[in-house]
Design a protein around this motif. Structure first.
Motif, short mmCIF file in Angstrom:
data_model
loop_
_atom_site.label_atom_id
_atom_site.label_comp_id
_atom_site.label_asym_id
_atom_site.label_seq_id
_atom_site.Cartn_x
_atom_site.Cartn_y
_atom_site.Cartn_z
N THR A 54 0.85 -1.19 0.00
CA THR A 54 0.00 0.00 0.00
C THR A 54 0.88 1.24 0.00
OG1 THR A 54 -0.14 0.02 2.40
CG2 THR A 54 -1.92 -1.10 1.22
N TYR A 83 -0.89 8.35 -0.62
CA TYR A 83 -0.94 9.39 -1.65
C TYR A 83 0.20 10.36 -1.42
CZ TYR A 83 -2.69 13.28 -4.42
OH TYR A 83 -2.81 14.29 -5.32
N HIS A 97 -6.96 7.30 -6.53
CA HIS A 97 -8.00 6.43 -5.99
C HIS A 97 -8.46 5.43 -7.06
CE1 HIS A 97 -11.24 5.10 -3.45
NE2 HIS A 97 -12.12 5.37 -4.41
N GLN A 119 -5.84 2.77 -7.37
CA GLN A 119 -5.91 1.83 -6.23
C GLN A 119 -7.06 0.85 -6.43
OE1 GLN A 119 -6.18 4.13 -2.59
NE2 GLN A 119 -4.24 3.28 -1.92
N GLU A 175 -6.13 -1.74 -9.02
CA GLU A 175 -5.22 -2.75 -8.46
C GLU A 175 -5.97 -3.74 -7.56
OE1 GLU A 175 -2.04 -0.74 -6.47
OE2 GLU A 175 -0.94 -0.40 -8.32
#
Length: 171
Positions: free
Chosen positions: A90, A93, A107, A110, A113
């Motif tokens: 992770t 930002y 976002h 993410q 993914e």
């Protein structure tokens, strides 16, 4: 005066809780300790059933195994327990907090993914579950449990397909 009443009520509730804990029967330990070595408590009826099955010189059926009661921990396969840690991949930002478009793109990336990870993991899980369903059918598992497992597999397939369609659809 109100503070005194609240304090008394809290003390009474604590005392009542302690009383309930004190009168609740405690389960007997499954393991006894003698001279720094562990010794399991014996359960004669299970041992007798196991000896009878072994003496019959035939493998027990699935129904016979469930009637024997719990299997000792040394024989049972240990379930997989995933580690409860923060994911290593992770990334926080790192852009400007005032740049809303850049954060929105972060976002979206993410989310992309995450969907890819689900699709990848679900493929492996579906293969594993289908092998277990085949094994369950071979070993005589109840039809209700097999149908339940098949529903789970079809749900994983549907969700994986839905996510794959979402990834292929431009936003």
């Amino acid at each position: 005066m109100n503070l005194l009443k609240l304090t008394l009520i809290a003390l009474l509730l604590c005392a009542f809780g302690y009383f309930l804990i004190a009168i609740t029967p405690q389960p007997q330990p499954l393991i006894e300790y003698h001279n720094d070595s562990t010794v399991r408590k014996k359960t004669p009826h299970i041992e007798d059933d196991i000896r009878t099955i072994i003496n019959q010189n035939q493998p027990p059926a699935v129904n016979q195994l469930s009637s024997l009661g719990p299997v000792p921990a040394s024989i049972q396969p240990q379930p997989y327990i995933p580690p409860i840690t923060k994911s290593k991949n992770t990334r926080p930002y790192s852009g400007e907090l005032d740049d809303h478009e850049a954060y929105k793109q972060f976002h979206v990336h993410q989310e992309h993914e995450l969907k890819m990870a689900f699709i990848s993991a679900s493929k492996q899980k579906i293969v594993r579950l289908e092998m277990l369903i085949t094994r369950g059918i071979r070993e005589g598992l109840s039809q209700e449990k097999i149908e339940f497992a098949k529903e789970k597999v079809s749900g994983l397939k549907a969700m994986s397909e839905q996510l794959q369609n979402e990834l292929n659809t431009p936003h």
